[in-house]
Each structure stands twice: as C-alpha cells, then as structure tokens.
Design a protein around this motif. Structure first.
Motif, PDB file in Angstrom:
ATOM      1  N   SER A  46       0.838  -1.194   0.000  1.00 32.72           N
ATOM      2  CA  SER A  46       0.000   0.000   0.000  1.00 32.72           C
ATOM      3  C   SER A  46       0.874   1.245   0.000  1.00 32.72           C
ATOM      4  O   SER A  46       1.852   1.316   0.749  1.00 32.72           O
ATOM      5  CB  SER A  46      -0.886  -0.016   1.258  1.00 32.72           C
ATOM      6  N   GLN A  47       0.494   2.211  -0.840  1.00 34.23           N
ATOM      7  CA  GLN A  47       1.200   3.507  -0.770  1.00 34.23           C
ATOM      8  C   GLN A  47       0.196   4.597  -0.390  1.00 34.23           C
ATOM      9  O   GLN A  47       0.035   4.909   0.777  1.00 34.23           O
ATOM     10  CB  GLN A  47       1.913   3.786  -2.095  1.00 34.23           C
ATOM     11  N   CYS A  48      -0.554   5.145  -1.357  1.00 35.89           N
ATOM     12  CA  CYS A  48      -1.524   6.178  -0.948  1.00 35.89           C
ATOM     13  C   CYS A  48      -2.638   5.566  -0.115  1.00 35.89           C
ATOM     14  O   CYS A  48      -3.261   6.252   0.692  1.00 35.89           O
ATOM     15  CB  CYS A  48      -2.099   6.898  -2.159  1.00 35.89           C
ATOM     16  N   GLY A  49      -2.916   4.296  -0.325  1.00 38.34           N
ATOM     17  CA  GLY A  49      -3.898   3.595   0.505  1.00 38.34           C
ATOM     18  C   GLY A  49      -5.326   3.675   0.024  1.00 38.34           C
ATOM     19  O   GLY A  49      -6.213   3.065   0.628  1.00 38.34           O
ATOM     20  N   PHE A  50      -5.572   4.424  -1.072  1.00 38.16           N
ATOM     21  CA  PHE A  50      -6.965   4.599  -1.491  1.00 38.16           C
ATOM     22  C   PHE A  50      -7.592   3.286  -1.959  1.00 38.16           C
ATOM     23  O   PHE A  50      -8.742   2.992  -1.654  1.00 38.16           O
ATOM     24  CB  PHE A  50      -7.059   5.646  -2.616  1.00 38.16           C
ATOM     25  N   CYS A  51      -6.800   2.496  -2.658  1.00 35.55           N
ATOM     26  CA  CYS A  51      -7.333   1.225  -3.167  1.00 35.55           C
ATOM     27  C   CYS A  51      -7.305   0.131  -2.106  1.00 35.55           C
ATOM     28  O   CYS A  51      -7.903  -0.924  -2.287  1.00 35.55           O
ATOM     29  CB  CYS A  51      -6.508   0.766  -4.374  1.00 35.55           C
ATOM     30  N   THR A  52      -6.538   0.363  -1.034  1.00 38.88           N
ATOM     31  CA  THR A  52      -6.168  -0.719  -0.123  1.00 38.88           C
ATOM     32  C   THR A  52      -7.359  -1.412   0.553  1.00 38.88           C
ATOM     33  O   THR A  52      -7.405  -2.654   0.584  1.00 38.88           O
ATOM     34  CB  THR A  52      -5.157  -0.212   0.923  1.00 38.88           C
TER      35      THR A  52
ATOM     36  N   LEU B 211      -8.318  -1.812  -8.910  1.00 40.77           N
ATOM     37  CA  LEU B 211      -7.317  -0.989  -9.574  1.00 40.77           C
ATOM     38  C   LEU B 211      -6.407  -0.346  -8.532  1.00 40.77           C
ATOM     39  O   LEU B 211      -6.887   0.272  -7.580  1.00 40.77           O
ATOM     40  CB  LEU B 211      -8.042   0.109 -10.358  1.00 40.77           C
ATOM     41  N   CYS B 212      -5.109  -0.526  -8.699  1.00 39.23           N
ATOM     42  CA  CYS B 212      -4.157   0.215  -7.868  1.00 39.23           C
ATOM     43  C   CYS B 212      -3.336   1.091  -8.794  1.00 39.23           C
ATOM     44  O   CYS B 212      -2.714   0.606  -9.726  1.00 39.23           O
ATOM     45  CB  CYS B 212      -3.232  -0.719  -7.090  1.00 39.23           C
ATOM     46  N   ARG B 213      -3.332   2.376  -8.524  1.00 38.95           N
ATOM     47  CA  ARG B 213      -2.664   3.323  -9.408  1.00 38.95           C
ATOM     48  C   ARG B 213      -1.233   3.606  -8.986  1.00 38.95           C
ATOM     49  O   ARG B 213      -0.461   4.126  -9.754  1.00 38.95           O
ATOM     50  CB  ARG B 213      -3.419   4.653  -9.427  1.00 38.95           C
ATOM     51  N   CYS B 214      -0.894   3.369  -7.717  1.00 34.69           N
ATOM     52  CA  CYS B 214       0.438   3.834  -7.331  1.00 34.69           C
ATOM     53  C   CYS B 214       1.375   2.751  -6.808  1.00 34.69           C
ATOM     54  O   CYS B 214       2.562   2.793  -7.108  1.00 34.69           O
ATOM     55  CB  CYS B 214       0.363   5.022  -6.373  1.00 34.69           C
ATOM     56  N   THR B 215       0.891   1.773  -6.082  1.00 37.55           N
ATOM     57  CA  THR B 215       1.841   0.789  -5.540  1.00 37.55           C
ATOM     58  C   THR B 215       2.360  -0.131  -6.639  1.00 37.55           C
ATOM     59  O   THR B 215       3.529  -0.479  -6.657  1.00 37.55           O
ATOM     60  CB  THR B 215       1.165  -0.072  -4.456  1.00 37.55           C
ATOM     61  N   GLY B 216       1.477  -0.490  -7.551  1.00 38.88           N
ATOM     62  CA  GLY B 216       1.841  -1.523  -8.529  1.00 38.88           C
ATOM     63  C   GLY B 216       1.483  -2.868  -7.942  1.00 38.88           C
ATOM     64  O   GLY B 216       1.414  -3.042  -6.722  1.00 38.88           O
TER      65      GLY B 216
HETATM   66  S1  FES Z   1      -1.975   2.341  -3.024  1.00 34.47           S
HETATM   67 FE1  FES Z   1      -2.518   4.136  -4.099  1.00 34.47          FE
HETATM   68  S2  FES Z   1      -3.959   3.415  -5.555  1.00 34.47           S
HETATM   69 FE2  FES Z   1      -3.213   1.631  -4.683  1.00 34.47          FE
END
Ligand code: FES
Ligand SMILES: Cc1cc2nc3c(=O)[nH]c(=O)nc-3n(C[C@H](O)[C@H](O)[C@H](O)COP(=O)(O)OP(=O)(O)OC[C@H]3O[C@@H](n4cnc5c(N)ncnc54)[C@H](O)[C@@H]3O)c2cc1C
Ligand code: FES
Length: 480
Positions: A113-119, A149-154
């Motif tokens: 998890s990075q931004c956590g929005f998809c988490t 969909l995860c946009r930032c962690t990959g």
């Molecule tokens: S952690 Fe940012 S969209 Fe998945």
C-alpha cells in the motif's frame, strides 16, 4: 383472496449489528449508506461504476442453506437488494487478538500500500479469496483482483502479499458463521417487501410467482437483478428509478438444472454461479468467464441481465446463440420460448412485452467444435470490441452444421448467416473459412466508435474465423 400486506422495511446485518430501514429509495446505493449515513468511510468511492474496486465489501447470503460471502461493488449495489444479507466492511476486519487481520498484515509486510486509497478494496477482495482458497496460486490471485485498480503501488507487492497470507487463530467471520447463519435463516419469511423514499419505490417479491404478479400489476417497473448495468444509470447518468422490482434474492431464478442434452439456467444466475457448471459442460467457456468484468461484477451480474439489457456488446449472447440457446419469457402464468437471436429485434428493442420477464435460459449441448472469443482493449475488466461464438459440426471431413454469432458488429448480437452458409457443405479446410470470412463483409456493417473503427472490427471478426480454423479445425480434434 387478498394478497398479504408486504413487509414495510428491509433488514440486514451490517458487520455485527442489525439494520432496519423503512424509508429506502430504489436508487439508494450501499456505498452512500455506508459512507454518508453510517460514517463507515473505509470503503472508498473511486469510479462509482464498478470498475476500480475501491468500494469492495463482502455480502454474505444463504445459498441452499449455507452462508456464502462474495465481494461486491458497494457503489452500484442498491441498498434495498441487501434485505436478508450480511454486509461486511473493512471496519469489521481484524485479527483474533483485535490487531491486524492476516490479510492486512501481509499487505503491511510486503509494502502493498502507498496512498492507501485502493487498499481497503484490495484487502476485502483478498479476504474473500483467502476465505475460499487459503493458499491460492498466483493466477487465482490475479483473477480475484481483476476488479481492483491500484494506481500507485503496482501489483507486484500486492501479489506477493496475497501469496504470503498466513492463517492465524480463528477468523472473525468463521467465528461468527453459526450465529449469522441462524440470524439470516430466521429472517427468511418469504414475504414481499415494499419500501419507498421521495417517490421512488423498491419492491422485493416473495418468490418468482409473486414477481410475475408484481410485474403484471406494475408493467412499467424496472426489473433489477445484479444492478451492474442499472447501477450505472443512477451513478453516472443520474437517472431516477420511480419503481424497481429487485429479483437478485429469488432462489427460484437461481436454479441450474443439467441433463444429458442441455443446461437450464435461471435468469438470476450470476456469472460466478454459472461458471462452474457452464465451464464443465462447455470447456471452451471456462476461460471466457474470466474475461468478463472483475470478480465483484461477476458476483452480482446475471446472465439474464446480460441478455435482457439488449446490449450489442454483451458477452454472453453471441456465445449462447452459437450454442443454440433459447430463453423462457414469462408474463403472469404464461410462458413462451424463443430462440435467443430472435429476442434481439433492433438497437434498444427486444421481443419482450410490458410486464414480461426473462425466467430462464436453456443451453443445448450440441457437441461438435465450439469456441468463444472476446477481443477488447485490455485483457481484464474490459467491454468487448468484438465477441464471437462459433459452433461447427463436422461429419466425415465435411461441415454439416454451423452457427456463428457476433457481438460488437451490429446494433444487436447477430448471427452470421452468410458466413454459416459459406461453411455448410464444404470440406473442413482453410478454403471454407476464407470463404466465410469473405461472406462476413457482405452481411455486417459495423460502427466506428471510441473502441474501434468499423474496418478494425471487420478485420477482427474475419480473423476470428481464421483463428477458429487454426485452433479448432486444423489443429483440434474433429468431432462429429
Ligand atoms: S496504493 Fe494508491 S492506488 Fe493503490
Ligand atoms: C465494471 C463492469 C464491467 C463489466 N464488464 C462486462 C463484460 O466484460 N462483459 C459484459 O457482457 N458485460 C459487462 N458488464 C455489464 C454487466 O455486468 C452485464 O451486462 C450484466 O450481465 C448485467 O446483469 P445484471 O444482473 O447486473 O443486470 P441489471 O443491471 O440488474 O439489469 C440490466 C437490464 O436487464 C433487465 N433485466 C435484468 N434481469 C431481467 C429479467 N430477469 N427479466 C427482464 N429484464 C431483466 C433490467 O431491467 C435492465 O434493463 C460490466 C459492467 C460493469 C459495471
Ligand atoms: S467506486 Fe470504483 S468500483 Fe465502486
């Protein structure tokens, strides 16, 4: 005899408590209820159209007496449809000691998890998978996450996390299972439910006969099964639903009956429910189901809805037409049987009278050579540019029967009758398929739109016939 008074409220379990609501509009969504009414803001709103999975929650329901949890998109799931269910949100998830659940812990350990929005949505989808398959393969994880969909962690760390989830102590839903099952069982009263808010009414019939009665009385009512189409009319097009009849809970529309000759699916059977039986009876359909939407939508969307919506790009109609499927339409006590291709009259027009509904789909087992193809811009979670179903019977090296149908090539899912005629009577060989590909150009005039140009669609449709020859005809077993 007067009809019994409908139950004037819905009730369901939300995490660990009972919810009752009597003022509910047909168009009220579960996500709005969770976030705005209950302030359970762990479930996120990303796309509001079932595509990103940020809003994923679990819905538990009784299937033949057993409690089954499925991941669903709360953004397009209507609140009224949850009567008698158990809704589980990310807020309910925890480990046996009150700390992180093993699914959450794995995401932390592997930096998933990075931004956590998809988490939260990813955790809920993985939790649903882990409950069914504690040690999934990488492919099973990929399929389970098609709708997230995860946009930032990959996805690499997320897949690593999923592969490493440990079992630890008693799981929260496993611990509650007996009590929740008993509660949902006790709520089953077979009653019709009717709720409303601000002039928008939701009706949940008691059974299929009651559905027929409701629709006879209110022929203008909108039938809602999985809401994976209708949900978007509300969230994206802001359309009103003055009166809606929900059918997703009706066990009578969920029957799957198989004989030596055919499979009969109730119209309310979801993709997730159909894929086991259909994949076993028609091996070419197994991989095809994985190409339809993501797990959340497959858990909600029904085969009946995919037909009844009349979409020219629905994936099931071409493959079912190729197999020779028929549908049963019902109005009151009257039923009629229709070849599936005859149901699609024109764009936005189906052979369905007001008050009539799709009750079942019968799919014969025609033997022979069969294929189902879907060509889309993305492999996963995408709508078809072109879809095709092809069925051929070959006797002593000669093609004796052909049924070919395309989606995305006309205003409706349509049979390729000229291509079929070009094949029948011919020796099974490349020349026959070349002739059939040529015939397609004369019988279809596809559209150009944002997905593809008309020329591309035609080329793809022709190439799918060539592919069929290479994969099934030349290289495959020639079945009588
Ligand atoms: S952690 Fe940012 S969209 Fe998945
Ligand atoms: C993210 C996403 C991805 C998707 N991907 C795909 C895809 O890959 N392939 C594909 O083909 N589709 C896809 N869809 C579209 C949708 O999931 C399907 O069309 C689905 O099968 C619709 O079924 P439903 O039960 O959700 O229908 P609903 O939304 O409940 O209803 C759709 C229409 O059918 C009518 N209806 C439903 N059941 C009946 C019945 N028994 N009798 C009469 N009328 C009825 C409704 O009144 C409405 O007009 C996708 C949708 C989403 C949101
Ligand atoms: S918000 Fe994107 S799937 Fe629901």
């Amino acid at each position: 005899m007067t009809a019994p008074t409908p139950r004037p409220y819905i009730r369901f379990r939300l995490n660990d408590r009972e919810v009752r609501r009597d003022t509910v509009a047909a168009s009220d969504t579960l996500l709005d209820f969770l976030r705005l009414d209950q302030r359970l803001t762990g479930s996120k709103e990303g796309c509001a159209e079932g595509d990103c999975g940020a809003c994923t929650v679990l819905v538990g329901r009784l299937v033949a007496g057993a409690l089954v949890y499925e991941p669903v998109n709360a953004c397009i799931r209507f609140l009224a449809s949850l009567d008698g269910c158990h809704v589980v949100t990310i807020e309910h998830l925890r480990g046996p000691d009150g700390g992180l659940h093993p699914v959450q812990q794995a995401m932390v350990d592997h930096h998933g998890s990075q931004c956590g929005f998809c988490t939260p949505g990813i955790v809920m989808a993985l939790y649903a998978l882990w409950m069914r398959v504690p040690q999934p393969t990488r492919r099973e994880v990929e399929v389970a996450l098609q709708g997230n969909l995860c946009r930032c962690t990959g996805y690499r760390p997320i897949l690593d996390a999923a592969m490493s989830i440990k079992a630890a102590g008693e799981d929260i839903l496993a611990a509650e299972r007996a009590a929740v099952t008993a509660q949902l069982m006790a709520w089953r009263d077979g009653a019709r439910v009717a709720v409303a808010r601000d002039g928008s009414r939701a009706i949940l019939p008691g059974d299929v006969d009651d559905l027929a009665a409701v629709l006879e009385a209110e022929p203008e009512a909108r039938v809602i099964a999985g809401a994976t189409d209708v949900g978007l009319w509300v969230t994206k097009h802001l359309r009103a639903l003055p009166v809606a009849v929900f059918v997703g809970h009706l066990e009578g529309l969920k029957e799957i009956a198989e004989s030596d000759d055919a499979i009969r699916l109730g119209a309310g059977v979801t993709y997730a429910e159909a894929e086991g039986a259909m994949g076993a009876a028609f091996p070419h359909l197994g991989p095809f189901f994985e190409r339809i939407a993501g797990w959340q939508v497959r858990s909600m969307g029904t085969i009946g809805g995919n037909i009844a919506n009349g979409s020219p790009i629905g994936d099931m109609p071409p493959v079912l037409i190729a197999l020779g499927a028929t549908i049963t339409l019902r109005k009151g006590a009257t039923r009629r049987e229709l070849a599936l291709e005859e149901f699609f009259v024109d764009y936005g027009k189906q052979d369905r009278a007001p008050g009539e509904f799709v009750e079942a789909i019968t799919v014969p087992k025609p033997g022979g050579l069969n294929a189902a193809y879907k060509v889309s811009k993305r492999r996963d979670e995408d709508i078809s540019t072109v879809a095709a179903g092809i069925h051929l019977r070959v006797t002593e090296g000669r093609i004796v029967a052909a049924r070919i149908a395309y989606g995305g090539m006309a205003a409706v899912p349509q049979r390729a009758r000229a291509a079929e005629a070009a094949l029948v009577g011919q020796p099974l060989g490349e020349a026959a398929f070349e002739a059939a590909a040529g015939a397609l150009a004369g019988e279809f005039t596809p559209l150009s739109d944002m997905r593809a140009s008309a020329a591309y669609r035609m080329r793809v449709a022709q190439n799918l016939l060539r592919r069929f020859w290479i994969e099934e005809g030349a290289g495959g077993e020639v079945a009588a």
